[in-house]
Design an enzyme around this catalytic site. Structure first.
Site, PDB file in Angstrom:
ATOM      1  N   CYS A   1       0.851  -1.191   0.000  1.00 28.93           N
ATOM      2  CA  CYS A   1       0.000   0.000   0.000  1.00 28.93           C
ATOM      3  C   CYS A   1       0.890   1.246   0.000  1.00 28.93           C
ATOM      4  CB  CYS A   1      -0.907   0.008   1.220  1.00 28.93           C
ATOM      5  SG  CYS A   1      -1.872   1.523   1.400  1.00 28.93           S
TER       6      CYS A   1
ATOM      7  N   CYS B   1      -1.316   6.796   6.205  1.00 30.56           N
ATOM      8  CA  CYS B   1      -2.539   6.213   6.761  1.00 30.56           C
ATOM      9  C   CYS B   1      -2.211   5.425   8.025  1.00 30.56           C
ATOM     10  CB  CYS B   1      -3.190   5.308   5.722  1.00 30.56           C
ATOM     11  SG  CYS B   1      -4.584   4.343   6.351  1.00 30.56           S
TER      12      CYS B   1
ATOM     13  N   CYS C   1      -3.084   0.452   8.751  1.00 30.31           N
ATOM     14  CA  CYS C   1      -2.284  -0.778   8.711  1.00 30.31           C
ATOM     15  C   CYS C   1      -0.937  -0.542   9.378  1.00 30.31           C
ATOM     16  CB  CYS C   1      -2.091  -1.237   7.271  1.00 30.31           C
ATOM     17  SG  CYS C   1      -3.598  -1.810   6.471  1.00 30.31           S
TER      18      CYS C   1
ATOM     19  N   CYS D   1      -7.953   1.458  -0.903  1.00 25.85           N
ATOM     20  CA  CYS D   1      -7.597   0.794   0.352  1.00 25.85           C
ATOM     21  C   CYS D   1      -7.394  -0.677   0.043  1.00 25.85           C
ATOM     22  CB  CYS D   1      -8.684   0.978   1.402  1.00 25.85           C
ATOM     23  SG  CYS D   1      -8.357   0.052   2.936  1.00 25.85           S
TER      24      CYS D   1
ATOM     25  N   GLN E   1     -18.481  -8.841  12.703  1.00 25.24           N
ATOM     26  CA  GLN E   1     -17.060  -9.043  12.445  1.00 25.24           C
ATOM     27  C   GLN E   1     -16.712  -8.625  11.018  1.00 25.24           C
ATOM     28  OE1 GLN E   1     -14.663  -9.871  14.468  1.00 25.24           O
ATOM     29  NE2 GLN E   1     -15.852 -10.437  16.288  1.00 25.24           N
TER      30      GLN E   1
ATOM     31  N   TYR F   1     -22.917  -9.901  26.468  1.00 25.59           N
ATOM     32  CA  TYR F   1     -22.593  -8.954  25.404  1.00 25.59           C
ATOM     33  C   TYR F   1     -22.929  -9.613  24.060  1.00 25.59           C
ATOM     34  CZ  TYR F   1     -19.658  -7.178  29.258  1.00 25.59           C
ATOM     35  OH  TYR F   1     -19.178  -6.751  30.474  1.00 25.59           O
TER      36      TYR F   1
ATOM     37  N   GLU G   1     -27.700  -8.176  26.375  1.00 25.20           N
ATOM     38  CA  GLU G   1     -27.200  -7.111  25.502  1.00 25.20           C
ATOM     39  C   GLU G   1     -27.843  -5.801  25.937  1.00 25.20           C
ATOM     40  OE1 GLU G   1     -25.488  -4.682  23.175  1.00 25.20           O
ATOM     41  OE2 GLU G   1     -24.868  -6.783  23.018  1.00 25.20           O
TER      42      GLU G   1
ATOM     43  N   ASP H   1     -18.101 -12.101  25.631  1.00 25.43           N
ATOM     44  CA  ASP H   1     -17.561 -11.405  24.465  1.00 25.43           C
ATOM     45  C   ASP H   1     -17.640  -9.890  24.700  1.00 25.43           C
ATOM     46  OD1 ASP H   1     -16.656 -10.713  21.956  1.00 25.43           O
ATOM     47  OD2 ASP H   1     -18.533 -11.167  20.927  1.00 25.43           O
TER      48      ASP H   1
ATOM     49  N   CYS I   1     -11.006  -9.126  21.790  1.00 24.48           N
ATOM     50  CA  CYS I   1     -10.385  -8.403  20.682  1.00 24.48           C
ATOM     51  C   CYS I   1      -9.162  -7.616  21.140  1.00 24.48           C
ATOM     52  CB  CYS I   1     -11.395  -7.482  20.005  1.00 24.48           C
ATOM     53  SG  CYS I   1     -12.125  -6.243  21.093  1.00 24.48           S
TER      54      CYS I   1
END
Length: 401
Positions: free
Chosen positions: A74, A82, A85, A165, A226, A255, A279, A327, A354
């Site tokens: 890229c 940017c 990444c 992108c 996701q 969650y 939730e 989660d 995550c």
């Protein structure tokens, strides 16, 4: 020790990777977190931020390169470019090695596990099918002052105008979003659902359909899902494998979002079992109730903290679980939620994380409650970036009930 200022350039030898997409270097005793570098390299770093305890910098010249360094594909992945990444300069296999090292370091430093215990887990970041480009099914472009679309610089609100992108899904790249000017919009969200074409997210957002784990999920185009096409199936598969829910058991899905894990749990526990999903987001609750209709799932609209609070009225209390899927958001579940889950007495918890630092902190809290980390799988859901997704199996150290 000479005073350093933003914009100064210093030569450093780069040390180990650190959480956040950078490596640790030192200059005259001061720590510098360096982006766009690799361990073992000798580089010139431009100072970008000054803090009392550390500095931040970008590699602007490589003097001695690592064998794992590649030319970024890229043209926007460079210092002052940017910020999306972090690892375009790292060979794909070495990217997964980088992330594996970060997960291991967080479990030892923040999770309190010794190196032997982490070694026993055999942690290694797994690649997903589809390669390391063209995987991102949700992209948030920003418009600059001239209405040109682009992406943000690292730790900045400054927009870098771009023409392509590389990690965006091919159908998103085929749209004319980057060829247009956007004088009336600051944010341009684009989505490629698994069931349907790539499209601009409207105001208000339209409904789209995602498919995973043998189910269809209707969600808002602006809602959470996701971003890697293979992620939902990979995560539900890992949860089912590690947690091994049995017919007739009661499961909690905390969650729960639009109901992805609740649907998979319902398939496992069957008509003789039940799932309670919690939730707090109203749009997520509405989506889950529609998506899970006909399955043995009760959807509770509440924050997880409130849903697990011991002072809730008897009719509001959640039934005791056999297994739990946890989660949480990037900040983690937190000590109060972890203690409440442990007190509820499930035989096992599958923790989907995550952020490895938040996971490690919550693992430490579980250990303080007499639990242990039994297994962990890690997935490269975000190639070219520093992000990594983990699924951890936790259980009472004494074997539970």
């Amino acid at each position: 020790m000479a005073e350093l200022y933003e914009g100064d350039k210093v030569e450093v030898t780069v040390g180990a990777v650190a959480h956040g997409g950078h490596c640790v270097a030192r200059h005259e005793g001061r720590v510098i977190f360096v982006r766009h570098a690799l361990p073992g390299e000798r580089v010139v770093t431009e100072i970008t931020e000054i803090h009392k305890a550390y500095l931040r910098g970008d590699c602007v010249e490589v003097l001695d390169a690592s064998p794992d360094r590649i030319t970024p594909r890229c043209p926007y992945a460079h210092a002052n470019g940017c910020g999306g990444c972090d690892l375009q300069h790292v060979a794909p296999a070495a990217q997964r090695g980088w992330k594996t090292a970060v997960v291991r370091e967080q479990l030892t430093r923040l999770g309190g596990l010794d190196a032997a215990a982490v070694d026993a887990l055999g942690v290694t970041v797994e690649a997903l099918p589809g390669g390391d480009e063209g995987w991102r099914t949700r992209v948030r472009y920003r418009a600059d002052a001239l209405g040109r679309p682009g992406l943000l610089k690292h730790r900045s609100n400054e927009v870098v105008a771009i023409s392509r992108c590389a990690i965006a899904h091919p159908e998103i790249q085929a749209l004319d979003v980057l060829e247009r000017r956007w004088p009336d919009r600051d944010v341009i969200d684009v989505v490629k659902p698994s069931a349907g074409p790539a499209q601009l997210v409207q105001e208000p957002p339209q409904q789209i359909e995602e498919r995973a784990a043998g189910h269809a999920f209707a969600i808002s185009a602006g809602g959470f899902w996701q971003v890697h096409p293979a992620a939902a199936d990979a995560l539900t598969g890992a949860v089912r494998e590690l947690l091994a829910p049995r017919p007739g058991e009661h499961a909690w899905d905390l969650y729960g979002g639009a109901g992805l894990f609740a649907a998979s749990l319902a398939d496992a526990v069957g008509v003789t079992g039940a799932v309670t999903m919690v939730e707090s987001a109203r749009d997520g609750v509405a989506a889950a109730r529609g998506n899970l209709a006909g399955l043995p799932v009760r959807v509770v609209e509440a924050t997880v903290e409130k849903a697990l609070h011991r002072d809730r009225r008897p009719k509001e209390r959640l039934p005791r679980p056999d297994v739990v899927v946890l989660d949480p958001p990037r900040t983690g579940a937190g000590a109060a939620v972890v203690r409440a889950i442990a007190a509820a007495g499930p035989r096992a918890v599958a923790y989907v994380a995550c952020d490895p630092a938040a996971l490690a902190r919550d693992v430490r809290t579980f250990r303080d409650q007499g639990w242990e980390l039994r297994a962990l799988r890690a997935f490269d859901l975000f190639p070219q970036t520093h992000h990594v997704e983990c699924v951890a199996l936790l259980a009472p150290a004494d074997g539970g009930r």
